[in-house]
Enzyme design. Structure first.
Site, short mmCIF file in Angstrom:
data_model
loop_
_atom_site.label_atom_id
_atom_site.label_comp_id
_atom_site.label_asym_id
_atom_site.label_seq_id
_atom_site.Cartn_x
_atom_site.Cartn_y
_atom_site.Cartn_z
N GLU A 80 0.81 -1.22 0.00
CA GLU A 80 0.00 0.00 0.00
C GLU A 80 0.85 1.27 0.00
O GLU A 80 0.35 2.36 0.30
CB GLU A 80 -0.95 -0.01 1.20
CG GLU A 80 -1.89 -1.20 1.19
CD GLU A 80 -2.84 -1.20 2.37
OE1 GLU A 80 -3.74 -0.35 2.40
OE2 GLU A 80 -2.68 -2.06 3.25
N VAL A 127 -11.61 -15.83 0.99
CA VAL A 127 -10.39 -16.21 1.71
C VAL A 127 -9.58 -14.94 1.93
O VAL A 127 -9.31 -14.20 0.98
CB VAL A 127 -9.58 -17.23 0.90
CG1 VAL A 127 -8.24 -17.51 1.59
CG2 VAL A 127 -10.37 -18.53 0.73
N LYS A 128 -9.21 -14.68 3.19
CA LYS A 128 -8.52 -13.44 3.51
C LYS A 128 -7.29 -13.70 4.37
O LYS A 128 -7.38 -14.37 5.40
CB LYS A 128 -9.45 -12.48 4.26
CG LYS A 128 -10.68 -12.07 3.49
CD LYS A 128 -11.56 -11.12 4.31
CE LYS A 128 -12.78 -10.67 3.54
NZ LYS A 128 -13.63 -9.73 4.33
N SER A 188 -6.83 -3.29 3.01
CA SER A 188 -7.34 -2.83 1.72
C SER A 188 -7.52 -3.94 0.68
O SER A 188 -7.11 -3.81 -0.46
CB SER A 188 -6.42 -1.74 1.15
OG SER A 188 -6.54 -0.57 1.90
N CYS A 199 -19.61 -15.94 1.86
CA CYS A 199 -19.85 -14.94 0.82
C CYS A 199 -21.35 -14.62 0.80
O CYS A 199 -22.19 -15.51 0.68
CB CYS A 199 -19.39 -15.47 -0.53
SG CYS A 199 -19.51 -14.26 -1.85
N LEU A 200 -21.66 -13.35 0.93
CA LEU A 200 -23.05 -12.91 1.01
C LEU A 200 -23.35 -11.89 -0.09
O LEU A 200 -22.45 -11.18 -0.55
CB LEU A 200 -23.31 -12.25 2.37
CG LEU A 200 -23.06 -13.11 3.61
CD1 LEU A 200 -23.04 -12.24 4.85
CD2 LEU A 200 -24.14 -14.19 3.74
N VAL A 206 -24.55 -8.48 -0.62
CA VAL A 206 -24.65 -7.37 0.35
C VAL A 206 -24.54 -6.01 -0.33
O VAL A 206 -24.04 -5.89 -1.45
CB VAL A 206 -23.53 -7.47 1.41
CG1 VAL A 206 -23.65 -8.75 2.22
CG2 VAL A 206 -22.14 -7.35 0.78
N ARG A 207 -24.99 -5.02 0.39
CA ARG A 207 -24.63 -3.64 0.12
C ARG A 207 -23.47 -3.31 1.04
O ARG A 207 -23.47 -3.66 2.23
CB ARG A 207 -25.81 -2.69 0.38
CG ARG A 207 -26.98 -2.90 -0.56
CD ARG A 207 -28.19 -2.07 -0.14
NE ARG A 207 -27.91 -0.63 -0.21
CZ ARG A 207 -28.79 0.32 0.16
NH1 ARG A 207 -29.98 -0.03 0.64
NH2 ARG A 207 -28.47 1.60 0.06
N ASP A 216 -16.65 -0.32 8.38
CA ASP A 216 -17.36 -0.85 7.22
C ASP A 216 -18.37 -1.91 7.63
O ASP A 216 -18.07 -2.78 8.46
CB ASP A 216 -16.36 -1.46 6.23
CG ASP A 216 -15.34 -0.45 5.72
OD1 ASP A 216 -15.54 0.76 5.95
OD2 ASP A 216 -14.35 -0.86 5.11
N SER A 232 -11.44 8.63 -1.93
CA SER A 232 -11.64 7.97 -0.64
C SER A 232 -12.88 8.50 0.07
O SER A 232 -13.22 9.68 -0.03
CB SER A 232 -10.42 8.15 0.26
OG SER A 232 -9.29 7.51 -0.29
#
Length: 339
Positions: A21, A166-167, A173, A205-206, A208-209, A287, A311
């Site tokens: 980043e 997967v994270k 970010s 996994c959904l 979503v908004r 978030d 941003s």
């Protein structure tokens, strides 16, 4: 706002960091430098941290911040530092490492402290804290080793949920974040994520908004803005490139439409509870996910959100009727008074 002293306040702006980043950090620093430049009461010095942790000034010269709170150049001369802005996304700015160094030096700085930064940067730790604070978050499993047994837990989650994210736990970010829906793709994503982090999160996994709130301290009060919304292109999730690319196809709305009073109240309360419970300081972007069924999950807490031209944090602060330069200037004045 006027400076009570005839002498300017010496502010050190640190950006870069050498992580994935790095470039976004430079753009955030550009914004902050522009905002502080509106007032003559701040004497700003900007340095870029390289991948080896060295400070390099605008002339390409090495600088060193020492325990006497002076910033030295290669020739041995030095200038005072009254306040530091660690505008670094990812390691070591959002991980608490740089903040720990500043705490040792006794220098006041912009943003959250070491423990809050570390807790929020680690996605697994964040979820444990959110659960302890009674804040709903996305269903997940976490893997602590790159073994067949741990991979089986992920495959079970995929079978149960149909599609997962997967994270890598210690990345920001959307770095090290993969959406997968097949066993083969899952194994590859897990291997890639473990290259970036010792822990890996597997989330349901959904549909979503994606909602974002700016929570920050303004004249001693905690402000929680109405949620804005990010709409990623329908053919992808909100990836790192979509977040920060100048030609991003993602749409952003400074205030989300169509939310009920009950939903707005819960988002406000969850944001306040997270800010206070995690002991955040100065700023954060929080978030949320709003599912098709109306469920609201807190997704993540960003202790130093991006401040580029696209941003959300500075946009939401402005939409709240607050001036960023006054907001930051007041924080600096109050912090310097206490030292």
């Amino acid at each position: 706002m006027t400076n009570e002293s005839a002498n300017p306040i010496n502010v050190l702006l640190i950006c870069g960091g050498g992580s994935s980043e790095h470039d976004v950090s430079l753009r955030t620093a550009d914004f902050i430098q522009q905002e502080l430049g509106k007032s003559a009461e701040f004497q700003l010095t900007r340095v870029t941290m390289d991948a080896d942790g060295r400070f390099i000034d605008a002339d390409g010269q090495l600088r060193e911040l020492r325990s006497d709170k002076l910033l030295y150049n290669a020739g041995g001369s030095a200038q005072p530092v009254d306040y530091v802005i660690p505008a670094i996304h990812g390691y070591p700015g959002e991980t608490g490492d740089l903040q720990s160094q500043l705490e040792i030096l006794g220098l006041p700085y912009y943003g959250c402290g070491p423990e809050a930064s570390k807790n929020c940067f680690n996605k697994v730790t964040t979820k444990l804290w959110l659960t302890a604070l009674g804040i709903d978050n996305t269903p997940y499993k976490f893997l602590c080793a790159e073994t067949a047994e741990e991979f089986a837990k992920a495959q079970d989650a995929l079978s149960q949920w149909g599609s997962v994210f997967v994270k890598a736990s210690n990345q920001g970010s959307s770095v090290g974040c993969y959406q997968v829906s097949t066993p083969e793709a899952l194994n590859e994503a897990l291997k890639d994520a473990f290259k970036l982090s010792p822990y890996v999160l597997v989330e349901k996994c959904l549909n979503v908004r994606e909602l974002e709130v700016a929570a920050y301290e303004y004249h001693g009060e905690l402000v929680v803005t109405p949620p804005g919304e990010v709409r990623a292109p329908s053919d992808t999730f909100y990836s790192y490139d979509e977040k920060y690319a100048e030609d991003s196809r993602a749409e952003t709305f400074v205030e989300a439409e169509g939310l009920s009073e009950g939903q707005l109240d819960w988002i406000r309360e969850a944001s306040r509870r997270a800010f206070v419970g995690l002991q955040l300081k100065d700023l954060s972007r929080i978030d949320f996910f709003l599912t098709d069924e109306g469920e609201i999950y807190l997704n993540e807490v960003n202790t130093f959100p991006g401040m580029t031209s696209i941003s959300m944090f500075p946009k939401m602060l402005k939409n709240q009727g607050h001036d960023f330069s006054e907001y930051l200037g007041t924080l600096i004045h109050n912090a310097v008074k206490l030292t």
